[in-house]
Every structure is written in structure tokens, then in C-alpha cells.
Design an enzyme around this catalytic site. Structure first.
Site, PDB file in Angstrom:
ATOM      1  N   ASN A   9       0.871  -1.182   0.000  1.00 66.63           N
ATOM      2  CA  ASN A   9       0.000   0.000   0.000  1.00 66.63           C
ATOM      3  C   ASN A   9       0.903   1.225   0.000  1.00 66.63           C
ATOM      4  O   ASN A   9       1.461   1.600   1.030  1.00 66.63           O
ATOM      5  CB  ASN A   9      -0.887  -0.026   1.259  1.00 66.63           C
ATOM      6  CG  ASN A   9      -1.737   1.230   1.376  1.00 66.63           C
ATOM      7  OD1 ASN A   9      -1.818   2.025   0.439  1.00 66.63           O
ATOM      8  ND2 ASN A   9      -2.379   1.411   2.524  1.00 66.63           N
ATOM      9  N   LYS A  11       0.080   4.284  -0.517  1.00 62.76           N
ATOM     10  CA  LYS A  11      -0.570   5.514  -0.051  1.00 62.76           C
ATOM     11  C   LYS A  11      -0.260   6.654  -1.035  1.00 62.76           C
ATOM     12  O   LYS A  11      -0.160   6.410  -2.232  1.00 62.76           O
ATOM     13  CB  LYS A  11      -0.147   5.825   1.384  1.00 62.76           C
ATOM     14  CG  LYS A  11      -0.301   4.589   2.282  1.00 62.76           C
ATOM     15  CD  LYS A  11      -0.103   4.847   3.730  1.00 62.76           C
ATOM     16  CE  LYS A  11      -0.299   3.536   4.493  1.00 62.76           C
ATOM     17  NZ  LYS A  11      -0.212   3.695   5.936  1.00 62.76           N
ATOM     18  N   HIS A  95      -9.695   1.673   4.306  1.00 62.11           N
ATOM     19  CA  HIS A  95      -8.453   1.839   5.067  1.00 62.11           C
ATOM     20  C   HIS A  95      -8.698   2.832   6.214  1.00 62.11           C
ATOM     21  O   HIS A  95      -9.466   3.779   6.057  1.00 62.11           O
ATOM     22  CB  HIS A  95      -7.342   2.352   4.141  1.00 62.11           C
ATOM     23  CG  HIS A  95      -6.007   2.312   4.803  1.00 62.11           C
ATOM     24  ND1 HIS A  95      -5.587   3.293   5.672  1.00 62.11           N
ATOM     25  CD2 HIS A  95      -5.013   1.385   4.770  1.00 62.11           C
ATOM     26  CE1 HIS A  95      -4.380   2.967   6.123  1.00 62.11           C
ATOM     27  NE2 HIS A  95      -4.015   1.825   5.598  1.00 62.11           N
ATOM     28  N   GLU A  97      -7.042   5.214   7.307  1.00 66.46           N
ATOM     29  CA  GLU A  97      -6.773   6.623   6.982  1.00 66.46           C
ATOM     30  C   GLU A  97      -7.977   7.243   6.290  1.00 66.46           C
ATOM     31  O   GLU A  97      -8.292   8.416   6.480  1.00 66.46           O
ATOM     32  CB  GLU A  97      -5.507   6.726   6.123  1.00 66.46           C
ATOM     33  CG  GLU A  97      -4.266   6.499   6.982  1.00 66.46           C
ATOM     34  CD  GLU A  97      -3.099   5.861   6.267  1.00 66.46           C
ATOM     35  OE1 GLU A  97      -3.080   5.842   5.025  1.00 66.46           O
ATOM     36  OE2 GLU A  97      -2.194   5.363   6.976  1.00 66.46           O
ATOM     37  N   GLU A 166      -6.052  -4.475  10.406  1.00 63.04           N
ATOM     38  CA  GLU A 166      -5.060  -3.426  10.608  1.00 63.04           C
ATOM     39  C   GLU A 166      -5.412  -2.625  11.857  1.00 63.04           C
ATOM     40  O   GLU A 166      -6.170  -1.643  11.782  1.00 63.04           O
ATOM     41  CB  GLU A 166      -5.035  -2.477   9.398  1.00 63.04           C
ATOM     42  CG  GLU A 166      -4.608  -3.144   8.114  1.00 63.04           C
ATOM     43  CD  GLU A 166      -3.876  -2.181   7.201  1.00 63.04           C
ATOM     44  OE1 GLU A 166      -2.794  -2.550   6.727  1.00 63.04           O
ATOM     45  OE2 GLU A 166      -4.366  -1.060   6.982  1.00 63.04           O
ATOM     46  N   GLY A 172       1.897   2.616  10.692  1.00 64.20           N
ATOM     47  CA  GLY A 172       2.882   3.693  10.531  1.00 64.20           C
ATOM     48  C   GLY A 172       3.539   4.113  11.833  1.00 64.20           C
ATOM     49  O   GLY A 172       4.182   5.153  11.903  1.00 64.20           O
ATOM     50  N   SER A 212       2.848  -1.767  10.547  1.00 65.62           N
ATOM     51  CA  SER A 212       4.285  -1.854  10.867  1.00 65.62           C
ATOM     52  C   SER A 212       4.900  -3.210  10.531  1.00 65.62           C
ATOM     53  O   SER A 212       5.763  -3.709  11.261  1.00 65.62           O
ATOM     54  CB  SER A 212       4.531  -1.477  12.330  1.00 65.62           C
ATOM     55  OG  SER A 212       4.112  -0.139  12.549  1.00 65.62           O
TER      56      SER A 212
HETATM   57  P1  PGA Z   1       2.467   0.545   7.662  1.00 63.04           P
HETATM   58  O1  PGA Z   1       1.039   0.781   6.981  1.00 63.04           O
HETATM   59  O2  PGA Z   1       3.002  -0.770   7.155  1.00 63.04           O
HETATM   60  O3  PGA Z   1       3.301   1.710   7.238  1.00 63.04           O
HETATM   61  O4  PGA Z   1       2.236   0.498   9.151  1.00 63.04           O
HETATM   62  C1  PGA Z   1       0.164  -0.293   6.748  1.00 63.04           C
HETATM   63  C2  PGA Z   1      -1.099   0.206   6.090  1.00 63.04           C
HETATM   64  O5  PGA Z   1      -1.523   1.332   6.377  1.00 63.04           O
HETATM   65  O6  PGA Z   1      -1.719  -0.502   5.270  1.00 63.04           O
END
Ligand code: PGA
Length: 255
Positions: A9, A11, A95, A97, A166, A172, A212
Site C-alpha cells: 500500500n 498511499k 483503510h 486513513e 489493521e 505507521g 508496521s
Molecule cells: P504501515 O502501513 O506498514 O506503514 O504500518 C500499513 C497500512 O496502512 O496498510
């Protein structure tokens, strides 16, 4: 048997030139991978150029969002047909976000999942609790409620549905869920899917862990019986790190 899936992903990262550079490095390494499905989800602008570059390759493409209608006066939105034409087979939906920054509700997510599946795009549906919810002991209730609303009235064929667990606090942050917690929640998600969609769809659905994920922890996640792969954000931006995550997955699922 479920084919493990590792999805990147990206983003809002990478221009078309940067996306093409990534694929130039990654593609030769990933060509040797046979037991893991690899999906890259770049920003919309890179889908078509990447699909041209990846013709004949096993790397698949996914989008990061889709609208809930097939066409019409919806300025700024994008349809499943457009995404497919640009080379996508998958689409990330719900997601955290988008839920948190853009205010997407479960009602909207449910319509998007329906529109994607109705138009041969496979959803990667994201669910997960916040830190406050986990601390309050509500993680399961939150995920259960999300799945119930997001999959209301949805019918799934074969392995078309992918669910990514998630936990919001792990995204993140560098703080990943423990592999045991990821397994426990993935098994719980599979139970819920079987109630909502039937045993066939629940057994075939890939359940990914996201939050992460990196080279150092991927093996511990994909070793878990109900964790069928990962949705990788930050660690998927560097081709070397992403290649290693995919390779470790391939080695681990053969243990
Ligand atoms: P990350 O993000 O691996 O940077 O924690 C995962 C995601 O948002 O799908």
C-alpha cells in the site's frame, strides 16, 4: 489451500517515474516467486503505466479506493471499470486513513465493497480497532461491528474477498501487533466471515495482517495459521525491503 498474498500500500507516495523505477528493480526478483501472490497498490496515476510495464508479469495491481456508483456526476471519483481498464484487479477499501481522515463510514464502505465485487474487482477490506478501543477491551466488538456493516448483503465467490486486519495503533507507528494477537483476531475474523458469508467464502478468504510489517517481523506473522499474508505500507516503498518481505513469506509458508 489459500494462496498467501503480500500487498504493497503505497498511499500518497511515488510519482509515475518513481513507480516505474521500483518495478524495474523489483520485477526480476519477484519473477522467481511462485507461491505468493504479489499485489502493488500505487496511486491512481501510476496504475496504467505500471500495467503496461508489467504485462506478462505475475505482479498484480490494486487501487487504493473506488467509488460506490458505476458512473455519473461525481466529480473527482473513480469507477471500478476505470480501475480495471487501468490494470487493477484489487482495490483497498475502508483503510483506517480514509475512515479517520476522510470520514468514511461503514455504510459507504459497504456500498464500495458491493460495487467492487459486482464489477470483478477484488476488495481488500480493512478493519481494525483504535488504541483506546483495544485498551477498553473492545477490539473484537469493533471488528465484528465493522465486518457486519461492511459486508451487509454482500455475496462472495471463491477467494474474491480479502480482509486486512489493521489495528489503527499499529499503522505507521513502528509498533506492530504481536503475531499471537494477529492470529487470534484473524481466527475471529474468519469465524465472523463464516457467519456472514458462509463456510466456503470464509475458508477461501485471505486474511492479511497490516501495521508496521517489516523484514524483521513478516515471518512471525505469516507463520500463523489464519494469517494469509500482509498489507505493507512504509516497508513496501523500498524495492529491496519489499522483495525481502515477499521472499521471507515464500520461504516461511513452506516450512
Ligand atoms: P504501515 O502501513 O506498514 O506503514 O504500518 C500499513 C497500512 O496502512 O496498510
Amino acid at each position: 489451500m489459500r494462496t498467501p498474498l503480500i500487498a504493497a500500500n503505497w498511499k500518497m507516495h511515488k510519482t509515475v517515474a518513481e513507480a516505474l523505477d521500483f518495478v524495474k528493480v523489483a520485477e526480476p526478483h519477484l519473477a522467481a516467486i511462485h507461491k505468493v501472490e504479489v499485489v502493488v497498490c500505487p496511486p491512481f496515476t501510476s496504475l496504467y503505466p505500471l500495467s503496461q510495464r508489467l504485462q506478462g508479469s505475475a505482479i498484480r495491481l490494486g487501487a487504493q479506493d473506488v467509488f460506490w456508483e458505476e458512473r455519473g456526476a461525481y466529480t473527482g471519483e473513480i469507477s471500478p471499470e476505470m480501475l480495471q481498464e487501468a490494470g487493477s484487479r484489487y482495490v483497498i477499501i475502508g483503510h483506517s486513513e480514509r475512515r479517520q481522515v476522510l470520514g468514511e463510514t461503514d455504510t459507504v464502505i459497504n456500498k464500495k465493497v458491493g460495487n467492487a465485487l459486482g464489477n470483478q474487482l477484488r476488495p481488500i477490506l480493512c478493519v481494525g480497532e483504535t488504541l483506546e478501543e483495544r485498551r477498553a477491551g473492545l477490539a473484537r466488538e469493533v471488528v465484528q461491528a465493522q465486518l457486519k456493516s461492511d459486508l451487509k448483503g454482500i455475496m462472495v465467490q471463491g477467494s474474491d474477498l480479502v480482509v486486512a486486519y489493521e489495528p489503527v495503533w499499529a499503522i505507521g507507528t513502528g509498533v506492530n501487533a504481536s503475531p499471537e494477537d494477529a492470529q487470534e483476531m484473524s481466527a475471529f475474523i474468519r469465524e465472523q466471515l463464516s457467519q456472514l458469508l458462509g463456510n466456503g467464502a470464509a475458508g477461501a478468504a485471505r486474511i492479511l495482517y497490516g501495521g508496521s510489517v517489516k523484514q524483521a517481523n513478516i515471518r512471525d506473522f505469516v507463520r500463523q495459521p489464519d494469517v494469509d499474508g500482509a498489507l505493507v505500507g512504509g516497508a513496501s516503498l523500498d524495492a529491496g525491503s519489499f522483495i525481502t518481505i515477499v521472499k521471507y513469506t515464500e520461504e516461511t509458508v513452506h516450512d
